[in-house]
Design an enzyme around this catalytic site. Structure first.
Site, PDB file in Angstrom:
ATOM      1  N   TYR A  54      -1.219  -1.238  -1.443  1.00  0.00           N
ATOM      2  CA  TYR A  54      -0.906  -2.665  -1.571  1.00  0.00           C
ATOM      3  C   TYR A  54      -0.954  -3.400  -0.234  1.00  0.00           C
ATOM      4  O   TYR A  54      -1.000  -4.628  -0.208  1.00  0.00           O
ATOM      5  CB  TYR A  54       0.487  -2.868  -2.172  1.00  0.00           C
ATOM      6  N   HIS A 116      -1.026   8.194  -5.573  1.00  0.00           N
ATOM      7  CA  HIS A 116      -1.420   6.969  -6.264  1.00  0.00           C
ATOM      8  C   HIS A 116      -2.493   7.207  -7.328  1.00  0.00           C
ATOM      9  O   HIS A 116      -2.461   6.587  -8.385  1.00  0.00           O
ATOM     10  CB  HIS A 116      -1.912   5.936  -5.245  1.00  0.00           C
TER      11      HIS A 116
END
Length: 293
Positions: A54, A116
């Site tokens: 992010y 992730h």
């Protein structure tokens, strides 16, 4: 301080308690993430979910420090999750990357470290590194994201430590039931990202009807439907009023019929970029992707 509204917690398979509802910060800039996290902690949120992908770990770290100072709390009062970036996968790379992530988050450990994405040919070595990070105390629990049945089964064959969590796309339109079933058999907690379905489920007339019956918002109905199934949820918002709204879901129960009605909305239509992901690079399927600074 007011009484915490996010008390419900889930016991993970290593006995760590994880809050059942937290704040997600996907797509938030460092500046927006910092303010959102500060506001979340001010409003008694106890779990924050971020990721190197992010590009806002530094903002989250600043927001946590500010929020804890303003509420006179300590690091132990919050549950921090971050994730291993796909570009850092592999044994040595994962071990090298974690220290920078902890530095940006301004902590010596995270409560939960997730992989992730299951990058093909790398995820087992990445997991081995995560087991080392766990044993070093730099993560109090470790888990994965976006693992399907095939890859999760393979990981379990090679792992010394069973993942505590599998964070997957889950909402009224996307159930991934086979993955959920495998996780429950293995004692892996399911955590829902995009629990509101990128807002698409909120406008559904059926959910609107149930919301009216309970004098709640559509978002509250969806989140209650998920937590009532025992899932962990991380709705994203940078708006204080919506954070407060999302947290106010523990004062009512959906009936079995209402639960079934919402479950009937399943279409298994994943987000566009999820479908395009090639399992070797990043969520956008773009081999030239560069993480934002």
């Amino acid at each position: 301080m007011t009484t915490r509204v996010l008390k419900p917690s889930i016991r993970l398979n290593n006995q760590i308690m994880m809050p059942q509802l937290g704040l997600g910060v996907w797509k938030a800039s460092n500046q927006d993430a910092e303010e959102a996290v500060r506001l979340a902690i001010k409003n008694d949120y106890v779990m924050i979910d971020t990721a190197k992908q992010y590009g806002n770990e530094a903002g989250v770290g600043n927001g946590i420090v500010r929020g804890l100072k303003e509420t006179q709390q300590t690091r132990d009062d919050v549950f921090i999750t971050t994730k291993v970036f796909s570009g850092d996968q592999g044994y040595d790379q994962t071990l090298a990357a974690i220290n920078g992530q902890l530095e940006r988050l301004q902590t010596d450990h995270v409560d939960l470290l997730l992989m992730h994405w299951p990058v093909n040919d790398l995820y087992n070595e990445t997991w081995r590194a995560m087991e080392s990070i766990y044993r070093q105390g730099k993560a109090l629990a470790i888990g994965v994201c976006n693992f399907d049945v095939e890859r999760l089964t393979d990981l379990l064959r090679h792992a010394s430590i069973t993942p505590a969590v599998n964070q997957i796309e889950f909402n009224p339109r996307i159930h991934q039931q086979a993955v959920v079933d495998l996780c429950r058999v293995q004692g892996i907690q399911v955590e829902a990202w995009s629990p509101l379905g990128n807002g698409q489920s909120i406008s559904n007339p059926l959910i609107g009807k149930i919301a009216t019956a309970h004098q709640k918002t559509a978002a509250q109905i969806i989140l209650r439907w998920e937590t009532q199934q025992g899932l962990i949820v991380i709705p994203k918002s940078v708006h204080e009023s919506r954070m407060i709204e999302n947290a106010a879901i523990d004062d009512f129960d959906l009936t079995a019929d209402e639960m079934a009605q919402i479950s009937s909305l399943n279409t298994e239509e994943h987000s566009r970029w999820y479908d395009n992901y090639q399992w070797y690079g990043n969520p956008d399927g773009d081999p030239n992707f560069i993480m934002q600074a």
